[in-house]
Every structure is written in structure tokens, then in C-alpha cells.
Write an enzyme that holds these catalytic residues in place. Structure first.
Site, mmCIF file in Angstrom:
data_model
loop_
_atom_site.group_PDB
_atom_site.id
_atom_site.type_symbol
_atom_site.label_atom_id
_atom_site.label_comp_id
_atom_site.label_asym_id
_atom_site.label_seq_id
_atom_site.Cartn_x
_atom_site.Cartn_y
_atom_site.Cartn_z
ATOM 1 N N GLY A 268 70.569 7.043 -62.796
ATOM 2 C CA GLY A 268 71.549 6.923 -63.586
ATOM 3 C C GLY A 268 70.908 7.199 -65.181
ATOM 4 N N GLU A 310 65.755 5.658 -58.295
ATOM 5 C CA GLU A 310 65.887 6.903 -57.788
ATOM 6 C C GLU A 310 66.747 7.947 -59.077
ATOM 7 O OE1 GLU A 310 67.919 6.461 -53.932
ATOM 8 O OE2 GLU A 310 69.996 5.922 -55.165
ATOM 9 N N GLY A 312 67.622 11.412 -61.230
ATOM 10 C CA GLY A 312 67.641 12.737 -60.779
ATOM 11 C C GLY A 312 67.856 13.365 -62.043
ATOM 12 N N ARG A 350 79.322 22.414 -65.275
ATOM 13 C CA ARG A 350 79.757 21.003 -65.743
ATOM 14 C C ARG A 350 80.618 21.290 -66.877
ATOM 15 N NH1 ARG A 350 76.476 18.465 -68.016
ATOM 16 N NH2 ARG A 350 77.140 16.401 -67.109
ATOM 17 N N TYR A 354 83.566 18.698 -66.329
ATOM 18 C CA TYR A 354 83.358 17.409 -67.216
ATOM 19 C C TYR A 354 83.679 17.454 -68.581
ATOM 20 C CZ TYR A 354 80.510 16.486 -62.654
ATOM 21 O OH TYR A 354 80.159 16.428 -61.460
ATOM 22 N N CYS A 381 86.902 35.362 -64.501
ATOM 23 C CA CYS A 381 88.422 35.949 -64.560
ATOM 24 C C CYS A 381 89.102 34.277 -64.792
ATOM 25 C CB CYS A 381 88.820 36.452 -63.353
ATOM 26 S SG CYS A 381 88.054 38.055 -63.310
ATOM 27 N N GLU A 382 88.727 33.681 -65.774
ATOM 28 C CA GLU A 382 89.335 32.152 -66.050
ATOM 29 C C GLU A 382 89.299 32.041 -67.553
ATOM 30 O OE1 GLU A 382 88.844 29.988 -62.639
ATOM 31 O OE2 GLU A 382 89.345 28.260 -63.521
ATOM 32 N N TYR A 410 71.754 19.492 -61.987
ATOM 33 C CA TYR A 410 73.111 19.885 -61.410
ATOM 34 C C TYR A 410 73.855 20.896 -62.198
ATOM 35 C CZ TYR A 410 72.839 14.773 -60.689
ATOM 36 O OH TYR A 410 72.360 13.535 -60.342
HETATM 37 N N1 LLP Z 1 71.172 7.785 -56.506
HETATM 38 C C1 LLP Z 1 72.414 8.137 -55.779
HETATM 39 C C2 LLP Z 1 73.055 7.400 -54.793
HETATM 40 C C3 LLP Z 1 73.238 9.079 -56.783
HETATM 41 O O1 LLP Z 1 74.600 9.045 -56.106
HETATM 42 C C4 LLP Z 1 73.072 9.822 -57.711
HETATM 43 C C5 LLP Z 1 73.677 10.797 -58.519
HETATM 44 C C6 LLP Z 1 71.769 9.636 -58.097
HETATM 45 C C7 LLP Z 1 70.785 8.376 -57.554
HETATM 46 C C8 LLP Z 1 71.027 10.146 -59.406
HETATM 47 O O2 LLP Z 1 71.729 10.023 -60.578
HETATM 48 P P1 LLP Z 1 70.967 10.477 -61.926
HETATM 49 O O3 LLP Z 1 69.894 9.875 -62.193
HETATM 50 O O4 LLP Z 1 71.012 11.781 -61.722
HETATM 51 O O5 LLP Z 1 72.159 10.419 -62.923
HETATM 52 N N2 LLP Z 1 77.294 16.299 -60.948
HETATM 53 C C9 LLP Z 1 77.186 15.049 -61.981
HETATM 54 C C10 LLP Z 1 76.316 13.993 -61.549
HETATM 55 C C11 LLP Z 1 76.775 13.331 -60.279
HETATM 56 C C12 LLP Z 1 75.567 12.033 -59.879
HETATM 57 C C13 LLP Z 1 75.903 11.933 -58.378
HETATM 58 N N3 LLP Z 1 75.056 10.826 -57.997
HETATM 59 C C14 LLP Z 1 76.907 16.045 -63.364
HETATM 60 O O6 LLP Z 1 76.719 17.006 -63.386
HETATM 61 O O7 LLP Z 1 76.784 14.949 -64.289
#
Ligand code: LLP
Length: 464
Positions: A268, A310, A312, A350, A354, A381-382, A410
Site C-alpha cells: 500500500g 507485500e 507492489g 488508470r 480512476y 474510439c472513445e 498496474y
Molecule cells: N497485497 C494485497 C493483498 C493487495 O490486494 C495489493 C493490491 C497489494 C498487496 C499491493 O498493493 P500496492 O503496494 O501495490 O499498493 N489497480 C489499482 C491498484 C489495485 C491494488 C490491488 N491490491 C491501481 O492501478 O491503482
């Protein structure tokens, strides 16, 4: 954004001054520089040349920045926590063979959220002992896949536990529990998961019941608890609060005879998409989390579990960019100018999903000041296919290389073939070398899985 003294208008090269030590706080990859041709270089590679060689749009990932982020997470936990720790990369942000192998090479584990992500991580050679399988609706086949490779399953609901118990005999799967902690954080509604009204995880008032079920199901090896409160978070308090909540559940587990082994605070940590975004560094975030968990364990008088996080987006988001080629430029008098590029919502969903805001530059005109606020439009086309509503750029001409920053997380993973555009290639750049890690799709790829029923194939206009 810092303004240049001479022009008072930011040029592409001004973004370089924004680079910080922590990759998640920088708008450009750490290796970004400008060369003698006034072109942007990343990982020692001229971005405009990369487009000439590999085509566009092109996703460019910087190996040094990814490795730096991995090391900062890994060392940040290790140096601030007295127990064991493990960083697992949330591969939903960008899952492909090379990225899985790269983060594994830095000692990280991998979080997968589907059979496809698991398959890719295994094919990349990731040790299943460091793979954690998430998801709020894993199928029976996916659970079988997890048990076959002996990765850890992060159980999300009762049905999963029932299926796992059926499949478990002789396999003793490692099972973590995902629980909804009821912690609010300020982020986009769609990427907020810690509040109670969420599709993910067990409700906190079910914890007692689910722990009892695990106590009575010895074929499942209970290893600990997990929560993920949301994504693109800039505050540190929510994860501090989360530490206390998770530790209390571990304490309860231990009272019920389920010794706590692991505690996973999810991901997160936010990144800088624009100058307005000011996330803590990876070092600050890991120190906060480690100290909060350790303190909570001392208060609760339980042994320190293995601490897992974790991330991402903060590992791959700012370490990747997308390079496009400029095409038509349309001026709507007294309204705006549209600069159209050769990609759009299919390679970056994105903005339309969003309303995410991005920064851009012209990679072959790095020293030229921004003179005009334009809209960067995709080619779909949007009408909503606008990558950037307001981009301050130097005069853009057809064939210029327009670069959108911070697209590494993402971007590719949410890409589609809308309008049958070909999914772009991705290169990994490092010390002047660019390796293709995802090939560009071809027209043949588009129809590879199409099937033409016999009764239609006699029509000459549809004969292949
Ligand atoms: N762990 C779990 C269980 C998760 O569901 C996620 C992200 C992460 C870790 C990693 O979160 P991060 O460090 O990336 O914030 N598509 C959206 C983001 C969806 C996040 C889904 N879960 C976007 O493009 O902003």
C-alpha cells in the site's frame, strides 16, 4: 516541480532534479539523465533510440531502480526488526517472467492473486516457499495448483477453508488468514480494502470462529494473519494501527493453541505520480511498520512473528515509463490542443478507471521549456481515452517521443487489446543494455485464439 531560472517554464530536464534516493518518491527512474543529443536516457539507453529499435508504445523498466527499491524494503525491515522478516512483491502490479525473476534475485518472495500469476512466478523459478497465494474467490483448481507446489495460501473465506480441508490430507498446506481490519485510509474508493464493507477477507467478528475451526482442523498448518488496507497510501498511521490489530489476533491464536509464526501487513505504500504526491520513503515506511509490530508484540507479550510486507506499486510504479510516438495534433480554437499518441487506455487503463493524473515530457526535447498546456489523447474510439488532461509540454510534432512517467505499476497488468490494438513490448534497461522482457503482440497473436465456425468460413469476405 522546480522551475528553471532562465525560462521560468519547466522543461523535461527539470524532472531530473526531482529524483530522490527512494524510488517511490521520484517521478523518473533513478538512472534518468539527458544525453548530448538532448534526449532522455534511462538505464544508459536513449529512450528515443529504444522506440526506433523496439517500436512504440514501449514500456521501459529500469533494473537499477527496481533492485534499489527491493534492497531498501529488505534492509529496512531487517535493520529495524529484531525477528525474521520477508518482503514479498505484490506481482499484480506487474507480473511477467523477468520481473518475478528479478525480485526473487533480490531475495524477495512473491504475492500472486490468480493461477496465472502463480504459474508465471513458478516458471520464473521463484521458490514456492516464498510464494503467497491471495484472492477473494480462488477456484478449486487454483487451490489444487497451490497445494501441488506447496506455496502458502492466504485464505479469504469459509468456502476456501472448506475446500482446503478437503484437499489437505497428506499435504498439510500452510494457511494464513486474511482478515478485514476495519481501518480506513484516504485513497481512491476502488483501491481501499481495509474498511469493514469490503469483499476481501474474514470479518473481524468471525476471527474467534475461524481460529477455532483451524484449531480443530490439524491437517491445515495455520501460519498467521494478513491484512491489506489499501493502495497508494501516504500516511503512516494506518499501518501503525494495523500492527496492533494484527498482533491482537495473533495473541488470540496463540491462546487457542495456534502458535503465531507470521504476520503480514500487506502493501500500500504510495508513490509520486505528480509533484503534489508526497509519500514517505521506503526506509521511513519499513522502519515505522517494523517498530510498530515489535512494540505491539512486546505489549501483548508474544514472541516476534516473522514480519512480512507485500509492496507492489512502490517497487515498480516509478521505475517504469511508457514511450509513445506523437501523431496527429488537433487544435480546437479557444478550447484546447489534443496531442494524439499511438496508444492509450489499452496500455494504461488508470486514467479512465480512476481519473489518475500523470506527468509527461518529450524525450527528444529535454531542454525545451513547456510552453503550452495540451491534452494527451489516446487512439481509441472513445472520447474518454485521454491519458493526460493537462500536460505542460514544449511544442510537440509528429514523430516526437512522448514519455508518460510512473506507469510501471498496474499499467501493463491492466492492459487490454481494446480496438485490437497490439499490446506493447516491454524492455528492461540496465547499464546501456535493453532486453525485451515482453514481446509486442502481433496481428497473428490477435487471431490465434479466434475460431471461425465452418458455416461462416465459406463466406469469401471472411475467408482467411
Ligand atoms: N497485497 C494485497 C493483498 C493487495 O490486494 C495489493 C493490491 C497489494 C498487496 C499491493 O498493493 P500496492 O503496494 O501495490 O499498493 N489497480 C489499482 C491498484 C489495485 C491494488 C490491488 N491490491 C491501481 O492501478 O491503482
Amino acid at each position: 516541480m522546480v522551475l528553471t531560472e532562465t525560462t521560468q517554464q519547466p522543461a523535461g530536464s527539470d524532472f531530473l532534479r526531482e529524483i530522490k534516493d527512494s524510488p517511490n518518491q521520484s517521478l523518473l527512474p533513478l538512472t534518468a539523465t539527458v544525453n548530448a543529443q538532448d534526449h532522455l536516457e534511462i538505464g544508459g539507453c536513449d529512450v528515443t533510440e529504444l522506440v526506433q529499435i523496439f517500436g512504440s508504445p514501449l514500456y521501459i523498466m529500469d533494473e537499477h531502480s527496481i533492485r534499489t527499491g527491493c534492497a531498501q524494503y529488505r534492509d529496512g525491515l531487517a535493520n529495524n526488526y529484531s525477528g525474521q522478516s520477508l518482503v514479498i512483491y505484490a506481482s499484480k502490479a506487474l507480473n511477467c517472467l523477468a520481473i518475478c525473476a528479478l525480485v526473487a534475485d533480490e531475495g524477495l518472495g512473491i504475492d500472486v492473486a490468480s493461477g496465472g500469476e502463480l504459474y508465471t512466478a513458478l516458471q520464473a523459478g521463484v521458490d514456492p516457499k516464498k510464494i503467497y497465494f491471495h484472492g477473494n474467490n480462488k477456484s478449486r483448481a487454483e487451490l489444487e495448483q497451490a497445494l501441488a507446489c506447496h506455496c502458502t495460501v492466504v485464505a479469504d473465506n469459509w468456502l476456501e477453508l472448506k475446500t482446503l480441508a478437503e484437499l489437505a490430507p497428506g499435504k498439510s498446506p500452510r494457511v494464513m488468514l486474511r482478515i478485514t481490519p476495519g481501518i480506513e485510509c484516504h485513497t481512491h474508493e476502488y483501491i481501499r480494502t481495509g474498511h469493514l464493507d469490503s469483499k476481501f477477507g474474514f470479518d473481524p467478528n468471525q476471527v474467534e470462529e475461524v481460529l477455532n475451526l483451524l484449531r480443530n482442523t490439524p491437517s491445515l498448518d495455520f501460519v498467521g494473519v494478513h491484512a491489506h488496507i489499501g493502495s497508494q497510501i501516504f500516511e503512516r498511521e494506518p499501518h501503525q494501527d494495523l500492527a496492533g490489530v494484527l498482533v491482537n489476533w495473533l495473541k488470540r491464536a496463540s491462546e487457542l493453541g495456534l502458535p503465531p509464526q507470521e504476520l503480514n501487513v500487506g502493501g500500500g505504500l504510495g508513490i509520486r505520480y505528480t509533484e503534489a504526491d508526497d509519500p514517505p520513503s521506503i526506509g521511513e515506511w519499513t522502519a515505522t511498520v517494523a517498530q510498530a509490530v515489535e512494540q505491539a508484540c512486546q505489549q501483548a507479550q508474544i514472541n516476534l512473528p516473522k514480519l512480512i510486507c507485500e509492496p507492489g506499486r512502490s517497487l515498480v510504479g516509478t521505475t517504469g515509463v511508457t514511450a509513445y510516438t506523437v501523431g496527429s495534433c488537433k487544435e480546437v480554437p479557444e478550447t484546447r490542443t489534443y496531442i494524439a499518441v499511438d496508444g492509450g487506455m489499452s496500455d494504461n487503463a488508470r486514467p479512465i478507471t480512476y481519473e489518475s493524473v500523470y506527468r509527461s515530457l518529450i524525450a527528444n526535447k529535454m531542454s525545451q521549456a513547456g510552453t503550452e498546456t495540451v491534452s494527451v489523447a489516446g487512439k481509441h474510439c472513445e472520447s474518454g481515452d485521454i491519458l493526460i488532461k493537462e500536460a505542460l509540454l514544449p511544442p510537440a510534432e509528429p514523430e516526437d517521443t512522448l514519455l508518460v512517467m510512473t506507469t510501471g505499476g498496474y499499467g501493463y497488468s491492466m492492459a487490454s487489446n481494446y480496438n485490437r490494438l497490439l499490446r506493447p513490448a516491454m524492455v528492461l534497461v540496465h547499464e546501456g543494455i535493453a532486453d525485451v522482457i515482453i514481446q509486442r503482440k502481433t496481428y497473428q497473436d490477435l487471431i490465434n485464439h479466434d475460431r471461425l465456425p465452418e458455416r461462416l468460413s465459406s463466406n469469401p469476405s471472411t475467408t482467411l
